[in-house]
Design a protein around this motif. Structure first.
Motif, PDB file in Angstrom:
ATOM      1  N   CYS A  94      19.093 -18.113 -28.600  1.00 36.50           N
ATOM      2  CA  CYS A  94      19.583 -17.058 -27.710  1.00 36.50           C
ATOM      3  C   CYS A  94      18.797 -15.763 -27.883  1.00 36.50           C
ATOM      4  CB  CYS A  94      21.066 -16.814 -27.943  1.00 36.50           C
ATOM      5  SG  CYS A  94      22.089 -18.227 -27.426  1.00 36.50           S
ATOM      6  N   ALA A  98      18.824 -10.290 -24.214  1.00 38.28           N
ATOM      7  CA  ALA A  98      19.929 -10.602 -23.308  1.00 38.28           C
ATOM      8  C   ALA A  98      21.259 -10.094 -23.836  1.00 38.28           C
ATOM      9  CB  ALA A  98      20.007 -12.112 -23.082  1.00 38.28           C
ATOM     10  N   PHE A  99      21.524 -10.345 -25.101  1.00 39.28           N
ATOM     11  CA  PHE A  99      22.847 -10.064 -25.649  1.00 39.28           C
ATOM     12  C   PHE A  99      22.891  -8.751 -26.430  1.00 39.28           C
ATOM     13  CE2 PHE A  99      22.684 -14.669 -25.026  1.00 39.28           C
ATOM     14  CZ  PHE A  99      23.823 -14.847 -24.251  1.00 39.28           C
ATOM     15  N   GLU A 103      23.915  -6.090 -23.502  1.00 42.71           N
ATOM     16  CA  GLU A 103      25.366  -5.968 -23.335  1.00 42.71           C
ATOM     17  C   GLU A 103      26.102  -5.549 -24.601  1.00 42.71           C
ATOM     18  OE1 GLU A 103      25.999 -10.032 -22.000  1.00 42.71           O
ATOM     19  OE2 GLU A 103      27.017 -10.517 -23.876  1.00 42.71           O
ATOM     20  N   THR A 320      28.854 -10.321 -18.045  1.00 38.64           N
ATOM     21  CA  THR A 320      27.624  -9.628 -18.443  1.00 38.64           C
ATOM     22  C   THR A 320      26.420 -10.561 -18.541  1.00 38.64           C
ATOM     23  OG1 THR A 320      28.460  -9.826 -20.700  1.00 38.64           O
ATOM     24  CG2 THR A 320      28.707  -7.686 -19.633  1.00 38.64           C
ATOM     25  N   GLU A 321      26.627 -11.771 -19.023  1.00 37.28           N
ATOM     26  CA  GLU A 321      25.500 -12.697 -19.169  1.00 37.28           C
ATOM     27  C   GLU A 321      24.886 -13.028 -17.812  1.00 37.28           C
ATOM     28  OE1 GLU A 321      24.392 -17.019 -21.223  1.00 37.28           O
ATOM     29  OE2 GLU A 321      26.443 -16.264 -21.276  1.00 37.28           O
ATOM     30  N   LYS A 322      25.714 -13.176 -16.795  1.00 33.68           N
ATOM     31  CA  LYS A 322      25.205 -13.476 -15.447  1.00 33.68           C
ATOM     32  C   LYS A 322      24.365 -12.325 -14.912  1.00 33.68           C
ATOM     33  CE  LYS A 322      28.627 -16.865 -13.883  1.00 33.68           C
ATOM     34  NZ  LYS A 322      29.538 -17.262 -12.792  1.00 33.68           N
ATOM     35  N   SER A 324      22.528 -10.303 -16.672  1.00 33.01           N
ATOM     36  CA  SER A 324      21.239 -10.325 -17.373  1.00 33.01           C
ATOM     37  C   SER A 324      20.310 -11.389 -16.795  1.00 33.01           C
ATOM     38  CB  SER A 324      21.455 -10.580 -18.868  1.00 33.01           C
ATOM     39  OG  SER A 324      22.042  -9.458 -19.489  1.00 33.01           O
ATOM     40  N   THR A 350      19.044 -16.798 -20.913  1.00 34.13           N
ATOM     41  CA  THR A 350      19.700 -16.078 -22.006  1.00 34.13           C
ATOM     42  C   THR A 350      19.629 -16.894 -23.293  1.00 34.13           C
ATOM     43  OG1 THR A 350      21.828 -17.007 -21.341  1.00 34.13           O
ATOM     44  CG2 THR A 350      21.273 -14.813 -20.501  1.00 34.13           C
ATOM     45  N   CYS A 351      19.778 -18.211 -23.167  1.00 36.65           N
ATOM     46  CA  CYS A 351      19.697 -19.122 -24.317  1.00 36.65           C
ATOM     47  C   CYS A 351      18.888 -20.352 -23.929  1.00 36.65           C
ATOM     48  CB  CYS A 351      21.087 -19.569 -24.779  1.00 36.65           C
ATOM     49  SG  CYS A 351      22.132 -18.247 -25.428  1.00 36.65           S
TER      50      CYS A 351
END
Length: 474
Positions: A94, A98-99, A103, A320-322, A324, A350-351
């Motif tokens: 991951c 992204a994370f 976020e 939030t992941e969407k 990114s 993201t991953c």
């Protein structure tokens, strides 16, 4: 008679001038490299940032053609006096961009429409210079020119490559050599962080090089010990009411440690029952809403108003992941971040499922590394969001207990700036454990204000704030 001494003097002056010229040329080289990596603005940035930031690649293996991608943010104020902090996300596979950045603790968070960014009022660059790294190769924008390299990742090579990255990054940013340095991360970074700390320690011992002035590390909701991490999951699910008494009993009968890691038919059946009983929840944050179309649509209306001032409100966004995925696939974003054209040809994720599926060596426990690094004198903190069912607080407490460290400060509540209980903490000889009340797997996403208090206390080497620090009007 005088020609000899004079010649030697002239020769010495010549050598000094040559050395000065060489040092000047080297300084020009790293300044040019920094300037090449500078990011003036990113697409959809409707505000001015008071700090400099840089993004690009560092080659960690010439032979493999392996290069790791970073994004670095100077502290918002007086960066010369602030420590350097590395953030790593796990998976394995991951992206920290992204994370961690997009976020959680980064200055810029991605907008709900995936077309721009807004300021994070609780960014960790308020207290430190923050470096985000996509590691290992195959993660995020990091890549290798060796076709099967992404199939050969594992714990040992990740630590080796990350150390190579840091040493070379410091050549590009020599102003951070010798600066107080800390490692942070979450989830599978529970392996990455202590393993990298161990690699830095051994590099110090082998070479005497102290350009990496490692002072400590902090990990959250982290994988620490396979047995204890597994042992705490079913207990957490039962005590939080996610599964029935009967299912809890059957899980403990049919899903012992070996069956859980290498599932048996009986264990798989009862795991399916447990999943059905828990329902359609986010296992990473069991009390917050899941991401669905209607929520995303309503959130988007709110975000249009909030972004006019370049800041996001405190309302939790489960999508939030969407956001990114949209933003970091934009060609103009990749151009602004100096992303390699080779990487740009494939879809950014993201991953990486490929990295995760083909992960090689994986230590069953890193507790022995904790013991080694506690003896080395590092500041070590472990934190846990208490609404995560993936690596729950029960698992982490079992792992910490397994270290068998003497208690220095008994279990107690800590308080946030509003005088509310932020969580609980216990101090051990060589380690501090902190829970964050109401936070899921990504603590800074769910409790950003409390997470900023956490990093402030960690960097200061001070306990979490206690009741005496509450507001006077409480």
């Amino acid at each position: 008679m005088t020609s000899g001494p004079r010649s030697r003097l002239l020769a010495l002056i010549g050598l000094l001038l040559l050395a000065t010229a060489t040092v000047s040329a080297e300084a020009e080289d790293w300044r040019a490299e920094q300037e090449r990596d500078r990011v003036p603005r990113v697409p959809g940035q409707g505000f001015n940032a008071s700090f400099a930031h840089y993004a690009g690649y560092v080659t960690v293996s010439e032979e493999r053609g392996a290069a790791l991608f970073y994004w670095f943010f100077e502290a918002a104020q007086d960066p010369g006096s602030k420590p350097l902090v590395l953030w790593l996300n796990g998976g394995p596979g991951c992206s920290s961009i992204a994370f961690g950045l997009g976020e959680e603790v980064g200055p810029f968070h991605v907008n709900a429409d995936g077309k721009g960014v807004h300021m994070n009022p609780y960014s960790w660059n308020k207290v430190a210079n923050i470096l985000f790294l996509d590691s290992p190769v195959g993660v995020g924008y990091s890549y290798s020119n060796t076709s099967d390299d992404v199939l050969r990742n594992g714990d040992a090579r990740t630590a080796k490559d990350s150390l190579a990255f840091l040493l070379k990054w410091l050549e590009r940013f020599p102003q951070y050599k010798g600066r107080e340095f800390y490692l942070t991360g979450e989830s599978y970074a529970g392996h990455y962080v202590p393993q990298l700390a161990q690699a830095i320690k051994r590099h110090h011992e082998a070479t005497g090089d102290k350009s990496l002035n490692l002072k400590g590390y902090m990990v959250g909701n982290s994988l620490m010990d396979d047995f204890h991490d597994h042992y705490g999951i079913f207990q957490f699910m039962w005590t939080t009411g996610l599964i029935s008494d009967q299912t809890y009993k059957l899980l403990n009968i049919f899903c012992d440690f070996e069956s859980f890691v290498h599932t048996s038919p009986q264990c798989e059946k009862i795991l399916d029952i447990a999943s059905a009983e828990a329902g359609n929840i986010d296992s990473y944050s069991i009390f917050t809403p899941t991401c669905h179309a209607s929520f995303a649509a309503s959130k988007n209306k709110v975000m249009k108003r909030l972004h006019s001032v370049g800041k996001m409100g405190e309302q939790y966004d489960p999508c939030t992941e969407k956001h990114s995925i949209v933003y970091f696939n934009l060609p103009e974003v990749q151009k602004a971040l100096h992303v390699s054209p080779v990487v740009g040809k494939s879809k950014w994720e993201t991953c990486s499922e490929v990295v995760n599926t083909h992960w090689g060596d994986c230590e069953r426990s890193v507790l022995h590394i904790y013991h080694e690094l506690i003896q080395y004198g590092l500041r070590i903190w472990v934190f846990s969001g208490d609404t995560d069912a993936v690596i729950p607080v029960t698992s982490t407490r079992y792992s910490v207990d397994a270290l068998k460290l003497p208690t220095v400060t008994p279990w107690h509540a800590w308080y946030d700036d509003d005088g509310e209980v932020g969580g609980w903490s216990q101090g051990y000889k060589g380690l501090t454990f902190v829970t964050v009340r109401g936070a899921g797997h990504e603590v800074p996403l769910h409790r950003p204000k409390q997470a900023l208090t956490l990093i402030k206390s960690f960097l200061a080497g001070s306990p979490m704030p206690v009741q005496s620090n509450m507001r006077s009007d409480m």
